[in-house]
Motif scaffolding. Structure first.
Motif, PDB file in Angstrom:
ATOM      1  N   ALA A 166      -6.267  27.542   7.993  1.00  0.00           N
ATOM      2  CA  ALA A 166      -6.665  28.580   8.538  1.00  0.00           C
ATOM      3  C   ALA A 166      -5.720  28.847  10.040  1.00  0.00           C
ATOM      4  O   ALA A 166      -5.505  29.910  10.261  1.00  0.00           O
ATOM      5  CB  ALA A 166      -8.196  28.656   8.794  1.00  0.00           C
ATOM      6  N   HIS A 167      -5.084  27.683  10.321  1.00  0.00           N
ATOM      7  CA  HIS A 167      -4.080  27.808  11.584  1.00  0.00           C
ATOM      8  C   HIS A 167      -2.917  28.274  11.117  1.00  0.00           C
ATOM      9  O   HIS A 167      -1.982  28.474  12.073  1.00  0.00           O
ATOM     10  CB  HIS A 167      -4.362  26.497  12.266  1.00  0.00           C
ATOM     11  N   TYR A 168      -2.575  28.402   9.997  1.00  0.00           N
ATOM     12  CA  TYR A 168      -1.284  28.645   9.216  1.00  0.00           C
ATOM     13  C   TYR A 168      -1.152  30.119   8.666  1.00  0.00           C
ATOM     14  O   TYR A 168      -0.352  30.542   7.989  1.00  0.00           O
ATOM     15  CB  TYR A 168      -1.066  27.692   8.310  1.00  0.00           C
ATOM     16  N   VAL A 169      -1.865  31.107   8.875  1.00  0.00           N
ATOM     17  CA  VAL A 169      -2.124  32.178   8.367  1.00  0.00           C
ATOM     18  C   VAL A 169      -1.012  32.921   9.101  1.00  0.00           C
ATOM     19  O   VAL A 169      -0.912  33.049  10.210  1.00  0.00           O
ATOM     20  CB  VAL A 169      -3.382  32.965   8.703  1.00  0.00           C
ATOM     21  N   PRO A 170       0.249  33.545   8.209  1.00  0.00           N
ATOM     22  CA  PRO A 170       1.261  34.073   8.759  1.00  0.00           C
ATOM     23  C   PRO A 170       0.968  35.149  10.063  1.00  0.00           C
ATOM     24  O   PRO A 170      -0.096  36.058   9.779  1.00  0.00           O
ATOM     25  CB  PRO A 170       2.143  34.748   7.566  1.00  0.00           C
ATOM     26  N   SER A 171       1.544  35.616  10.888  1.00  0.00           N
ATOM     27  CA  SER A 171       1.472  36.434  11.885  1.00  0.00           C
ATOM     28  C   SER A 171       1.411  37.895  11.111  1.00  0.00           C
ATOM     29  O   SER A 171       0.486  38.638  11.834  1.00  0.00           O
ATOM     30  CB  SER A 171       2.654  36.694  12.831  1.00  0.00           C
ATOM     31  N   TYR A 172       1.982  38.280  10.015  1.00  0.00           N
ATOM     32  CA  TYR A 172       1.941  39.507   9.683  1.00  0.00           C
ATOM     33  C   TYR A 172       0.602  39.874   8.884  1.00  0.00           C
ATOM     34  O   TYR A 172       0.177  41.089   8.466  1.00  0.00           O
ATOM     35  CB  TYR A 172       3.200  39.823   8.551  1.00  0.00           C
ATOM     36  N   LEU A 173      -0.188  38.853   8.695  1.00  0.00           N
ATOM     37  CA  LEU A 173      -1.403  38.969   8.022  1.00  0.00           C
ATOM     38  C   LEU A 173      -2.659  39.039   8.824  1.00  0.00           C
ATOM     39  O   LEU A 173      -3.832  38.966   8.790  1.00  0.00           O
ATOM     40  CB  LEU A 173      -1.588  37.915   7.009  1.00  0.00           C
ATOM     41  N   GLN A 174      -2.147  38.483  10.246  1.00  0.00           N
ATOM     42  CA  GLN A 174      -3.358  38.196  11.473  1.00  0.00           C
ATOM     43  C   GLN A 174      -4.267  39.243  11.419  1.00  0.00           C
ATOM     44  O   GLN A 174      -5.415  39.224  11.446  1.00  0.00           O
ATOM     45  CB  GLN A 174      -2.756  37.742  12.552  1.00  0.00           C
ATOM     46  N   LYS A 175      -3.940  40.659  11.404  1.00  0.00           N
ATOM     47  CA  LYS A 175      -4.723  41.822  11.594  1.00  0.00           C
ATOM     48  C   LYS A 175      -5.466  42.107  10.531  1.00  0.00           C
ATOM     49  O   LYS A 175      -6.444  42.845  10.373  1.00  0.00           O
ATOM     50  CB  LYS A 175      -3.707  42.806  12.114  1.00  0.00           C
ATOM     51  N   ASN A 176      -4.979  41.499   9.188  1.00  0.00           N
ATOM     52  CA  ASN A 176      -5.641  41.830   8.109  1.00  0.00           C
ATOM     53  C   ASN A 176      -6.808  40.741   7.882  1.00  0.00           C
ATOM     54  O   ASN A 176      -7.829  40.982   6.961  1.00  0.00           O
ATOM     55  CB  ASN A 176      -4.681  41.688   6.633  1.00  0.00           C
ATOM     56  N   ARG A 177      -6.647  39.822   8.428  1.00  0.00           N
ATOM     57  CA  ARG A 177      -7.596  38.457   8.036  1.00  0.00           C
ATOM     58  C   ARG A 177      -9.049  38.725   8.701  1.00  0.00           C
ATOM     59  O   ARG A 177      -9.329  39.125   9.755  1.00  0.00           O
ATOM     60  CB  ARG A 177      -6.738  37.211   8.878  1.00  0.00           C
ATOM     61  N   MET A 178     -10.046  38.171   7.906  1.00  0.00           N
ATOM     62  CA  MET A 178     -11.374  38.074   8.238  1.00  0.00           C
ATOM     63  C   MET A 178     -11.963  36.704   7.590  1.00  0.00           C
ATOM     64  O   MET A 178     -11.392  36.317   6.808  1.00  0.00           O
ATOM     65  CB  MET A 178     -12.168  39.412   7.682  1.00  0.00           C
ATOM     66  N   PRO A 179     -13.015  36.444   8.071  1.00  0.00           N
ATOM     67  CA  PRO A 179     -13.620  36.888   9.456  1.00  0.00           C
ATOM     68  C   PRO A 179     -12.990  36.646  10.814  1.00  0.00           C
ATOM     69  O   PRO A 179     -12.073  35.867  10.764  1.00  0.00           O
ATOM     70  CB  PRO A 179     -15.251  36.246   9.313  1.00  0.00           C
ATOM     71  N   THR A 180     -13.576  36.973  11.753  1.00  0.00           N
ATOM     72  CA  THR A 180     -13.344  36.473  13.195  1.00  0.00           C
ATOM     73  C   THR A 180     -13.053  34.931  13.369  1.00  0.00           C
ATOM     74  O   THR A 180     -14.032  34.317  12.477  1.00  0.00           O
ATOM     75  CB  THR A 180     -13.801  37.122  14.013  1.00  0.00           C
ATOM     76  N   LEU A 181     -12.333  34.507  14.149  1.00  0.00           N
ATOM     77  CA  LEU A 181     -12.432  33.111  14.346  1.00  0.00           C
ATOM     78  C   LEU A 181     -13.663  32.632  14.907  1.00  0.00           C
ATOM     79  O   LEU A 181     -14.041  31.371  14.247  1.00  0.00           O
ATOM     80  CB  LEU A 181     -11.186  32.812  15.572  1.00  0.00           C
ATOM     81  N   GLU A 182     -14.360  33.174  15.763  1.00  0.00           N
ATOM     82  CA  GLU A 182     -15.751  32.878  16.312  1.00  0.00           C
ATOM     83  C   GLU A 182     -16.668  32.602  14.962  1.00  0.00           C
ATOM     84  O   GLU A 182     -17.387  31.633  14.858  1.00  0.00           O
ATOM     85  CB  GLU A 182     -16.253  34.038  17.151  1.00  0.00           C
ATOM     86  N   THR A 183     -16.725  33.618  13.907  1.00  0.00           N
ATOM     87  CA  THR A 183     -17.626  33.430  12.700  1.00  0.00           C
ATOM     88  C   THR A 183     -17.117  32.445  12.099  1.00  0.00           C
ATOM     89  O   THR A 183     -17.953  31.778  11.355  1.00  0.00           O
ATOM     90  CB  THR A 183     -17.470  34.774  11.773  1.00  0.00           C
ATOM     91  N   ASN A 184     -15.675  32.443  11.680  1.00  0.00           N
ATOM     92  CA  ASN A 184     -15.210  31.238  10.904  1.00  0.00           C
ATOM     93  C   ASN A 184     -15.548  29.749  11.559  1.00  0.00           C
ATOM     94  O   ASN A 184     -15.634  28.701  10.774  1.00  0.00           O
ATOM     95  CB  ASN A 184     -13.813  31.374  10.771  1.00  0.00           C
ATOM     96  N   CYS A 185     -16.111  29.387  12.722  1.00  0.00           N
ATOM     97  CA  CYS A 185     -16.213  28.451  13.240  1.00  0.00           C
ATOM     98  C   CYS A 185     -17.697  27.987  13.158  1.00  0.00           C
ATOM     99  O   CYS A 185     -18.297  26.838  13.572  1.00  0.00           O
ATOM    100  CB  CYS A 185     -15.987  28.574  14.587  1.00  0.00           C
ATOM    101  N   LYS A 203     -23.368  31.419   8.546  1.00  0.00           N
ATOM    102  CA  LYS A 203     -22.242  31.855   8.586  1.00  0.00           C
ATOM    103  C   LYS A 203     -21.724  33.027   7.588  1.00  0.00           C
ATOM    104  O   LYS A 203     -21.115  34.095   7.759  1.00  0.00           O
ATOM    105  CB  LYS A 203     -21.019  30.818   8.058  1.00  0.00           C
ATOM    106  N   VAL A 204     -22.495  32.800   6.358  1.00  0.00           N
ATOM    107  CA  VAL A 204     -22.397  34.013   5.549  1.00  0.00           C
ATOM    108  C   VAL A 204     -23.060  35.300   5.759  1.00  0.00           C
ATOM    109  O   VAL A 204     -22.286  36.516   5.722  1.00  0.00           O
ATOM    110  CB  VAL A 204     -22.881  33.551   3.927  1.00  0.00           C
ATOM    111  N   ASP A 205     -23.939  35.147   6.513  1.00  0.00           N
ATOM    112  CA  ASP A 205     -24.817  36.463   7.072  1.00  0.00           C
ATOM    113  C   ASP A 205     -23.898  37.006   8.066  1.00  0.00           C
ATOM    114  O   ASP A 205     -23.900  38.452   8.095  1.00  0.00           O
ATOM    115  CB  ASP A 205     -26.096  35.959   7.721  1.00  0.00           C
ATOM    116  N   ALA A 206     -23.258  36.232   8.934  1.00  0.00           N
ATOM    117  CA  ALA A 206     -22.423  36.928   9.942  1.00  0.00           C
ATOM    118  C   ALA A 206     -21.076  37.589   9.213  1.00  0.00           C
ATOM    119  O   ALA A 206     -20.460  38.229   9.781  1.00  0.00           O
ATOM    120  CB  ALA A 206     -21.767  35.673  10.786  1.00  0.00           C
ATOM    121  N   ILE A 207     -20.548  36.833   8.231  1.00  0.00           N
ATOM    122  CA  ILE A 207     -19.481  37.471   7.415  1.00  0.00           C
ATOM    123  C   ILE A 207     -19.736  38.803   6.855  1.00  0.00           C
ATOM    124  O   ILE A 207     -19.166  39.825   6.987  1.00  0.00           O
ATOM    125  CB  ILE A 207     -18.966  36.469   6.477  1.00  0.00           C
ATOM    126  N   VAL A 208     -21.169  38.812   6.420  1.00  0.00           N
ATOM    127  CA  VAL A 208     -21.495  40.020   5.810  1.00  0.00           C
ATOM    128  C   VAL A 208     -21.596  41.201   6.649  1.00  0.00           C
ATOM    129  O   VAL A 208     -21.160  42.159   6.665  1.00  0.00           O
ATOM    130  CB  VAL A 208     -23.091  39.871   5.156  1.00  0.00           C
TER     131      VAL A 208
END
Length: 499
Positions: free
Chosen positions: A169-188, A195-200
């Protein structure tokens, strides 16, 4: 067409050309990888202990480096984890991927500066091959979700430690960062259900175009989306048309997924592990995944039915055959040498080399000498669901060696149905016939009245999730064994069924 999707198409053609160049020269590619591995590691503790200085061929390697699993390599791994350098690979690792151990707790799989990029590049290249083949690239402008472990990492004597999916997850390229979900807070979030409920909540109103993860846990996400919104996933995300998965065979889940989504979507199969990213599906219309021969991994293969013999033959890529069950042995730029990852594979193509995962060398049923493997039960389940319109959530199989009364022993299939077949007897008959057609040992045992035909035990809704939660393996990268040669899982499922 956006600039991002246009650029993705150009880059995809370039990467496809590079892949084709090594895939069409497999023996030369593997020889180069082998020589580089020996050269770089000859001055390590392991290299000195195993005479790397005088190894120049695969035959030399076999004489000096035995096949080992984690426990047998642990002497060296423990030295690395304690902080020593130049043990299995020059220097210290960048990370340790922490995985569940069997006999002695957690395992720490090293990831080095040479091996880490191969994980990232293979995942990227799988998507680029899909773009190059189909011409579809608009999805890069939408939101993408990768259901994975927490990216929070610990420190282990100066080396970062975490789950592989969290490290990646720390290696998601910069050009995909805006597309990436969920947020770091939820991913943690550690608790999987929370976690699944938060992702929903985060994703239900987004333009999701790519969803990735282990099918059983993505299924849980889809079910929660439907419960929350009352909509099919495909209606909620009209531009969702690509599912990326790995870890388990998708086919037993496909019917239920298509029901939850409301339509068919394209899919890409991956074969990642903490020990290496071994293969990915590079063609939509070809069976199997392209073996990554140019990713710092040297492969050896041992026939599964010879694996437990003394000194079984260790074959290089040039000596393998199609439709043979092999145990895959790897040596890598992470410092794993003659390493048995525990998986069995079969080749679906030799030009180029494509594979499918057929099971685990320790996950089988042979209580009566039947040698049943995961590939066989998964194919049988696929046949039965397709022919009866049944849909399943999950299943596993175990032997019943001592049934009550005067019954013959049998294989017991524990199945959680999302939609039961109208005729259960027909469903069971299709399963059993498929098993007999695929496995001659099983056929002989049925014909010889050593075994009776299989039986199905239905598990209540969410029963398998309750089981995984009870053993502390709900969600993330955890997978339910498809087969057991004992009744440990079966007995726990019986208890859940009675509650």
């Amino acid at each position: 067409m956006s600039i991002k999707s246009f650029s993705a198409k150009l880059f995809a053609r370039y990467i496809r050309h590079k892949i084709d160049s090594w895939a069409t020269h497999p023996l030369e590619t593997q020889e180069r990888v082998f020589q580089d591995l020996i050269k770089f590691a000859k001055n390590t503790r392991f290299g000195k202990d195993h005479n790397f200085q005088n190894i120049s061929s695969h035959e030399d390697f076999i004489k000096n480096v035995p096949v080992r699993d984690y426990e047998e390599l642990r002497f060296y791994v423990d030295k690395m984890v304690a902080g020593e350098k130049d043990i299995l690979w020059p220097g210290k690792p960048l990370y340790y991927a922490k995985t569940s151990g069997t006999t002695s707790g957690a395992k720490y799989i090293p990831l080095t500066k040479e091996s880490m990029p191969t994980h990232i590049n293979a995942a990227r290249n799988a998507i680029l091959c899909y773009i190059a083949e189909t011409g579809k690239a608009d999805f890069v402008d939408g939101k993408m979700i990768f259901l994975q472990g927490s990216p929070e990492l610990e420190d282990k004597n100066g080396v970062k430690l975490g789950r592989l999916s969290g490290i990646v997850a720390h290696y998601v390229p910069s050009y995909l960062q805006k597309n990436r979900m969920p947020t770091l807070e939820t991913n943690c979030i550690e608790d999987w259900e929370t976690k699944v409920d938060a992702i929903v909540e985060e994703t239900k109103a987004e333009d999701m175009t790519v969803i990735s993860g282990i099918p059983s846990w993505v299924q849980m996400y889809f079910e929660r989306l439907h419960q929350k919104t009352g909509k099919a996933v495909g209606d909620l995300f009209p531009n969702f048309n690509l599912f990326i998965y790995g870890g388990v065979n998708y086919e037993p889940y496909r019917a239920k997924f298509e029901n939850l989504i409301g339509r068919k979507v394209d899919s890409i199969e991956l074969y990642p592990a903490s020990e290496g990213f071994f293969a990915f599906q590079d063609k939509q219309d070809e069976k199997g995944m392209l073996l990554q021969l140019d990713s710092g991994i040297f492969y050896e293969f041992i026939k599964a039915d010879e694996f437990f013999e003394e000194n079984p033959a260790r074959l290089g890529i040039g000596a393998v055959e199609k439709r043979i069950n092999y145990v895959m042995i790897i040596s890598t730029t992470a410092g794993l040498w003659g390493y048995n990852i525990g998986d069995t594979i079969q080749f679906t193509s030799l030009a180029p080399y494509r594979i499918m995962v057929s099971g685990r060398i320790k996950h089988f049923i042979s209580a009566f000498g039947e040698h049943v493997i995961a590939k066989e039960v998964e194919f049988a389940m696929q046949e039965a669901t397709e022919k009866t319109a049944a849909r399943i959530s999950e299943f596993t199989v175990a032997p019943q060696i001592t049934p009550n009364g005067d019954q013959l022993p049998y294989h017991e299939w524990f199945v959680e149905f999302e939609q039961e077949p109208e005729n259960m007897n027909e469903f069971i008959e299709i399963l059993d016939r498929s098993m007999q057609e695929q496995n001659s040992y099983y056929f002989d045992l049925i014909e010889g009245s050593i075994l009776q035909k299989l039986k199905v035990t239905t598990i209540p809704e969410n029963g398998f999730q309750k089981y995984m939660k009870s053993i502390g393996k709900l969600g993330g990268q955890n997978k339910l064994p498809r087969l057991s040669n004992d009744r440990k899982i079966a007995d726990d499922l019986e208890k859940i069924k009675k509650k």
